[in-house]
Scaffold this active site. Structure first.
Site, PDB file in Angstrom:
ATOM      1  N   HIS A  75      17.020  10.977  57.582  1.00 59.48           N
ATOM      2  CA  HIS A  75      15.893  11.743  58.102  1.00 59.48           C
ATOM      3  C   HIS A  75      15.846  11.683  59.640  1.00 59.48           C
ATOM      4  O   HIS A  75      14.779  11.452  60.203  1.00 59.48           O
ATOM      5  CB  HIS A  75      14.564  11.198  57.542  1.00 59.48           C
ATOM      6  CG  HIS A  75      14.385  11.421  56.079  1.00 59.48           C
ATOM      7  ND1 HIS A  75      13.397  10.809  55.340  1.00 59.48           N
ATOM      8  CD2 HIS A  75      15.065  12.204  55.200  1.00 59.48           C
ATOM      9  CE1 HIS A  75      13.479  11.203  54.070  1.00 59.48           C
ATOM     10  NE2 HIS A  75      14.495  12.039  53.962  1.00 59.48           N
TER      11      HIS A  75
HETATM   12  C1  FAD Z   1      22.445  13.049  51.921  1.00 57.15           C
HETATM   13  C2  FAD Z   1      21.080  13.580  52.334  1.00 57.15           C
HETATM   14  C3  FAD Z   1      20.045  13.554  51.416  1.00 57.15           C
HETATM   15  C4  FAD Z   1      18.790  14.021  51.779  1.00 57.15           C
HETATM   16  N1  FAD Z   1      17.781  14.026  50.839  1.00 57.15           N
HETATM   17  C5  FAD Z   1      16.577  14.524  51.159  1.00 57.15           C
HETATM   18  C6  FAD Z   1      15.526  14.590  50.189  1.00 57.15           C
HETATM   19  O1  FAD Z   1      15.699  14.200  49.035  1.00 57.15           O
HETATM   20  N2  FAD Z   1      14.327  15.091  50.577  1.00 57.15           N
HETATM   21  C7  FAD Z   1      14.090  15.514  51.834  1.00 57.15           C
HETATM   22  O2  FAD Z   1      12.973  15.944  52.135  1.00 57.15           O
HETATM   23  N3  FAD Z   1      15.056  15.454  52.790  1.00 57.15           N
HETATM   24  C8  FAD Z   1      16.288  14.989  52.468  1.00 57.15           C
HETATM   25  N4  FAD Z   1      17.275  14.942  53.420  1.00 57.15           N
HETATM   26  C9  FAD Z   1      16.943  15.350  54.805  1.00 57.15           C
HETATM   27  C10 FAD Z   1      16.980  16.860  54.983  1.00 57.15           C
HETATM   28  O3  FAD Z   1      18.150  17.378  54.362  1.00 57.15           O
HETATM   29  C11 FAD Z   1      16.996  17.135  56.499  1.00 57.15           C
HETATM   30  O4  FAD Z   1      15.816  16.617  57.087  1.00 57.15           O
HETATM   31  C12 FAD Z   1      17.042  18.628  56.799  1.00 57.15           C
HETATM   32  O5  FAD Z   1      18.137  19.254  56.172  1.00 57.15           O
HETATM   33  C13 FAD Z   1      17.164  18.811  58.295  1.00 57.15           C
HETATM   34  O6  FAD Z   1      17.255  20.190  58.562  1.00 57.15           O
HETATM   35  P1  FAD Z   1      17.875  20.710  59.926  1.00 57.15           P
HETATM   36  O7  FAD Z   1      17.812  22.188  59.856  1.00 57.15           O
HETATM   37  O8  FAD Z   1      17.235  20.002  61.058  1.00 57.15           O
HETATM   38  O9  FAD Z   1      19.392  20.199  59.916  1.00 57.15           O
HETATM   39  P2  FAD Z   1      20.567  20.467  58.869  1.00 57.15           P
HETATM   40  O10 FAD Z   1      20.020  20.739  57.513  1.00 57.15           O
HETATM   41  O11 FAD Z   1      21.501  19.327  59.051  1.00 57.15           O
HETATM   42  O12 FAD Z   1      21.234  21.810  59.384  1.00 57.15           O
HETATM   43  C14 FAD Z   1      22.039  21.860  60.530  1.00 57.15           C
HETATM   44  C15 FAD Z   1      23.170  22.832  60.268  1.00 57.15           C
HETATM   45  O13 FAD Z   1      23.870  23.052  61.482  1.00 57.15           O
HETATM   46  C16 FAD Z   1      25.254  23.037  61.220  1.00 57.15           C
HETATM   47  N5  FAD Z   1      25.952  22.660  62.459  1.00 57.15           N
HETATM   48  C17 FAD Z   1      25.869  21.487  63.129  1.00 57.15           C
HETATM   49  N6  FAD Z   1      26.633  21.547  64.240  1.00 57.15           N
HETATM   50  C18 FAD Z   1      27.213  22.765  64.269  1.00 57.15           C
HETATM   51  C19 FAD Z   1      28.108  23.413  65.171  1.00 57.15           C
HETATM   52  N7  FAD Z   1      28.561  22.816  66.259  1.00 57.15           N
HETATM   53  N8  FAD Z   1      28.488  24.669  64.869  1.00 57.15           N
HETATM   54  C20 FAD Z   1      28.033  25.302  63.759  1.00 57.15           C
HETATM   55  N9  FAD Z   1      27.159  24.740  62.871  1.00 57.15           N
HETATM   56  C21 FAD Z   1      26.759  23.487  63.139  1.00 57.15           C
HETATM   57  C22 FAD Z   1      25.420  22.024  60.090  1.00 57.15           C
HETATM   58  O14 FAD Z   1      26.623  22.258  59.384  1.00 57.15           O
HETATM   59  C23 FAD Z   1      24.186  22.301  59.245  1.00 57.15           C
HETATM   60  O15 FAD Z   1      24.422  23.311  58.309  1.00 57.15           O
HETATM   61  C24 FAD Z   1      18.566  14.505  53.081  1.00 57.15           C
HETATM   62  C25 FAD Z   1      19.620  14.544  54.000  1.00 57.15           C
HETATM   63  C26 FAD Z   1      20.876  14.097  53.625  1.00 57.15           C
HETATM   64  C27 FAD Z   1      22.006  14.183  54.614  1.00 57.15           C
END
Ligand code: FAD
Length: 360
Positions: free
Chosen positions: A297
């Site tokens: 997280h």
């Molecule tokens: C294993 C795991 C289990 C989890 N379980 C839960 C749960 O049960 N419940 C819950 O509420 N939360 C959970 N989470 C947390 C939740 O998934 C994250 O808080 C949420 O996805 C964050 O969203 P975000 O958009 O900030 O980042 P992300 O979802 O990480 O999205 C970022 C995206 O940007 C892309 N990216 C990064 N750098 C680049 C680049 N240079 N070029 C192109 N693309 C890029 C990545 O590939 C990714 O697709 C979990 C996370 C993980 C890793």
């Protein structure tokens, strides 16, 4: 409930305190990603182009305005996309700050050290990293009552054909939130009951996990190199702040109490971790140091805040301070880690961002 924690049927309702079922983003027996739930239904729109397997590596500038992005295409070529209005960066709390740093937006000293021209000094980029830390109390059960033994061909076929049965479980089905001190304004510990054990060795078991909800320890993200395909340096600094120890220790003790209460204890054969021989705080702290791990997280590395706040990266409209045409919309903008799981709040940030963009 037998230990004084009230039943709470909805942690997202009026009160977060208590024990009960977790809500999950599941449809038709499958966990739904945002790509599945939001992007796929929009793919046919004429104003949407999705390029997959592309790796973003930098920004294009026209003065203070961000005019587009540079990326590595799947064939390895470097390409550019120019924008008419703005770039929305959503690479998450680890990679959004990394991409800003590559683009010369961040702490000037660090950028110079890495050989990146500090175009727009913003000391907060990559700072303020906060994450949830988890510690488990692992127990073997006397009988085959957990998910470990449910992973068999019969349940697999049942799940594939009907999307029902034990394998339809997301494992984290029940848990709770509570305060380790009665005068706290909100719960500081999350409890997640997982009906399976990792090191099962043919046995059944469960994990009673404790999550530190409001850590004070702050970490950071920095560049390790200027290679866009290189991972950044991630320093979470878990438990660096002394204040984080007391609630986590109290949480692990409570998890042990729960596993030892007759209501659950009747199923327990023995505690595997920390183990019966760990009895005092010193032993528990040593176990926490060795066994605690992330709940994935991470937040806070492009924190939202007013321009006067030197550590703020984006304003209340998610626009990067000092630039035009650049917003960040992901977990990195949370100034403080929320006291719960981060996925739904990030979806909320994205929906709010969409409204802001449309209103601009
Ligand atoms: C294993 C795991 C289990 C989890 N379980 C839960 C749960 O049960 N419940 C819950 O509420 N939360 C959970 N989470 C947390 C939740 O998934 C994250 O808080 C949420 O996805 C964050 O969203 P975000 O958009 O900030 O980042 P992300 O979802 O990480 O999205 C970022 C995206 O940007 C892309 N990216 C990064 N750098 C680049 C680049 N240079 N070029 C192109 N693309 C890029 C990545 O590939 C990714 O697709 C979990 C996370 C993980 C890793």
């Amino acid at each position: 409930m037998a230990l004084g924690l009230p039943y709470n049927p909805d942690f997202n309702g009026p009160s977060q305190d208590g024990v009960g079922p977790y809500q999950a983003t599941i449809a038709n027996g499958r966990r739904q990603s945002t790509a599945e739930a939001y992007l796929r239904p929009a793919l046919r729109r004429s104003n949407l182009t999705v390029r997959i397997h592309c790796h973003m590596m930098g920004l294009l500038y026209e003065g203070r305005r961000v005019a587009g992005v540079r990326y590595i295409a799947p064939d390895g070529d470097q390409r550019e996309v120019r924008v008419h209005r703005e770039v929305i960066l959503c690479a998450g709390a680890i990679n959004s700050p990394q991409l800003l740093l590559f683009a010369g937006i961040g702490p000037a000293d660090h950028l110079r050290q890495m050989g990146v021209l500090p175009r727009f000094p913003l000391p907060g980029v990559g700072q303020n990293l906060q994450d949830h830390l988890l510690v488990g109390v692992d127990c073997f059960t006397k009988d085959k009552v957990a998910l470990n033994s449910a992973y068999n061909w019969r349940n697999t076929v049942r799940y594939v054909l009907t999307k029902r049965g034990p394998l339809a479980s997301n494992a984290a089905e029940v848990g709770g939130f509570y305060r380790t001190q009665p005068d706290l304004p909100t719960p500081d510990i999350q409890f997640i009951f997982l009906p399976a054990i990792e090191e099962a060795h043919g046995r059944d078991g469960f994990k009673a996990t404790t999550v530190l909800l409001r850590p004070r320890s702050l970490g950071y993200i920095k560049l390790r190199s200027t290679d866009a395909l290189d991972a950044p340096l991630i320093q979470p600094n878990y438990l660096a702040d002394e204040a984080d120890w007391a609630p986590l220790l109290a949480g692990v003790k409570m998890a042990r109490q729960i596993t030892r209460h007759p209501a659950l204890g009747q199923y327990v054969e023995r505690e595997v971790y920390p183990g019966q021989n760990v009895v005092d705080d010193e032993g528990l702290m040593a176990y926490i140091r060795q066994a605690a791990h992330t709940v994935y997280h991470p937040v806070g590395t492009c924190k939202m805040g007013p321009a006067g706040d030197k550590t703020a990266v984006v304003d209340a409209q998610l626009r990067v301070h000092g630039l035009e045409g650049l917003r960040v919309a992901d977990a990195s903008i949370m100034p403080t880690l929320i006291g719960g799981n981060t996925n739904a709040p990030v979806i909320m940030i994205a929906e709010k961002a969409a409204e802001m963009i449309l209103g601009a």
